[in-house]
Design a protein around this motif. Structure first.
Motif, PDB file in Angstrom:
ATOM      1  N   SER A 196       1.073  -1.382  -0.110  1.00  0.00           N
ATOM      2  CA  SER A 196       0.251  -0.184   0.208  1.00  0.00           C
ATOM      3  C   SER A 196       0.768   0.992  -0.673  1.00  0.00           C
ATOM      4  O   SER A 196       2.260   1.255   0.326  1.00  0.00           O
ATOM      5  CB  SER A 196      -0.956   0.063   1.457  1.00  0.00           C
ATOM      6  N   HIS A 234      -6.432   5.967  -1.768  1.00  0.00           N
ATOM      7  CA  HIS A 234      -7.814   5.144  -2.245  1.00  0.00           C
ATOM      8  C   HIS A 234      -8.696   4.921  -0.711  1.00  0.00           C
ATOM      9  O   HIS A 234      -8.347   4.927   0.033  1.00  0.00           O
ATOM     10  CB  HIS A 234      -7.449   3.297  -2.490  1.00  0.00           C
ATOM     11  N   ARG A 235     -10.158   4.813  -1.044  1.00  0.00           N
ATOM     12  CA  ARG A 235     -11.070   5.449  -0.522  1.00  0.00           C
ATOM     13  C   ARG A 235     -12.123   4.191  -0.410  1.00  0.00           C
ATOM     14  O   ARG A 235     -12.424   3.957  -1.793  1.00  0.00           O
ATOM     15  CB  ARG A 235     -11.540   6.667  -0.079  1.00  0.00           C
ATOM     16  N   ASP A 236     -12.549   3.191  -0.090  1.00  0.00           N
ATOM     17  CA  ASP A 236     -13.987   2.384  -0.686  1.00  0.00           C
ATOM     18  C   ASP A 236     -15.191   3.587  -0.968  1.00  0.00           C
ATOM     19  O   ASP A 236     -15.766   2.451  -1.349  1.00  0.00           O
ATOM     20  CB  ASP A 236     -13.998   1.489   0.347  1.00  0.00           C
ATOM     21  N   ASP A 237     -15.391   4.212  -0.441  1.00  0.00           N
ATOM     22  CA  ASP A 237     -16.577   5.322  -0.189  1.00  0.00           C
ATOM     23  C   ASP A 237     -16.575   5.973  -1.965  1.00  0.00           C
ATOM     24  O   ASP A 237     -15.750   6.674  -1.532  1.00  0.00           O
ATOM     25  CB  ASP A 237     -16.526   6.257   0.869  1.00  0.00           C
ATOM     26  N   LEU A 258     -12.888   9.603  -3.525  1.00  0.00           N
ATOM     27  CA  LEU A 258     -12.228   9.713  -4.542  1.00  0.00           C
ATOM     28  C   LEU A 258     -12.165  10.807  -4.644  1.00  0.00           C
ATOM     29  O   LEU A 258     -12.402  11.689  -4.429  1.00  0.00           O
ATOM     30  CB  LEU A 258     -12.817   8.981  -4.851  1.00  0.00           C
TER      31      LEU A 258
END
Length: 150
Positions: free
Chosen positions: A46, A130-133, A137
């Motif tokens: 990451s 990165h963002r999951d939502d 972003l």
């Protein structure tokens, strides 16, 4: 909001491809997977921001897909060392789902015409973190500009 500034080059690790604008979204993830496979084999899991560099050519659209290069990872196979260009750029930040990135590029084109600035051909996107939502972003979208004489 568009910001004009002079930037230094940034090293990248990428896989290059020649494609068409219509196929970019099809080839993007496969090329990026190759880069991340190399990173994981080097112990990097990451912290690297993904990049997409676009260079127009007579034969089509030359793209480079990868990451801002972390220190200590050597290129291998189709993954090569490259870099984002240095020089004058116009940059905007897109926030939200990636499907809206086209609007950021159109905004830069509109800004160039209004400011009387000439794009120099290369343009790029720096993703992340990165963002999951999807609503959280963000992507920096930059266009290299021709130097102003004098």
């Amino acid at each position: 909001m568009v910001v004009e500034e002079r930037v230094g080059g940034r090293p990248t690790l990428v896989v290059a491809a020649l494609t068409s604008p219509e196929r970019v979204s099809e080839v993007w993830s496969g090329l990026l997977d190759e880069v991340w496979a190399l990173l994981r084999s080097a112990g990097v899991v990451s912290g690297c921001r993904n990049v997409m560099l676009y260079r127009d050519t007579v034969a089509g659209l030359h793209i480079e897909v990868g990451v801002l290069a972390p220190g200590g990872v050597r290129p291998s196979g189709r993954v090569v060392a490259s870099g984002l260009p240095a020089g004058p750029v116009a940059t905007t930040v897109h926030r939200g789902p990636y499907t809206g990135l086209g609007a950021a590029h159109r905004a830069l084109g509109t800004w160039c015409r209004a400011a009387g600035r000439q794009p120099a051909g290369s343009r790029w996107e720096v993703y992340g973190p990165h963002r999951d939502d999807p609503a959280r972003l963000s992507v920096e979208v930059s266009w290299l500009l021709a130097d102003v004489p004098g």
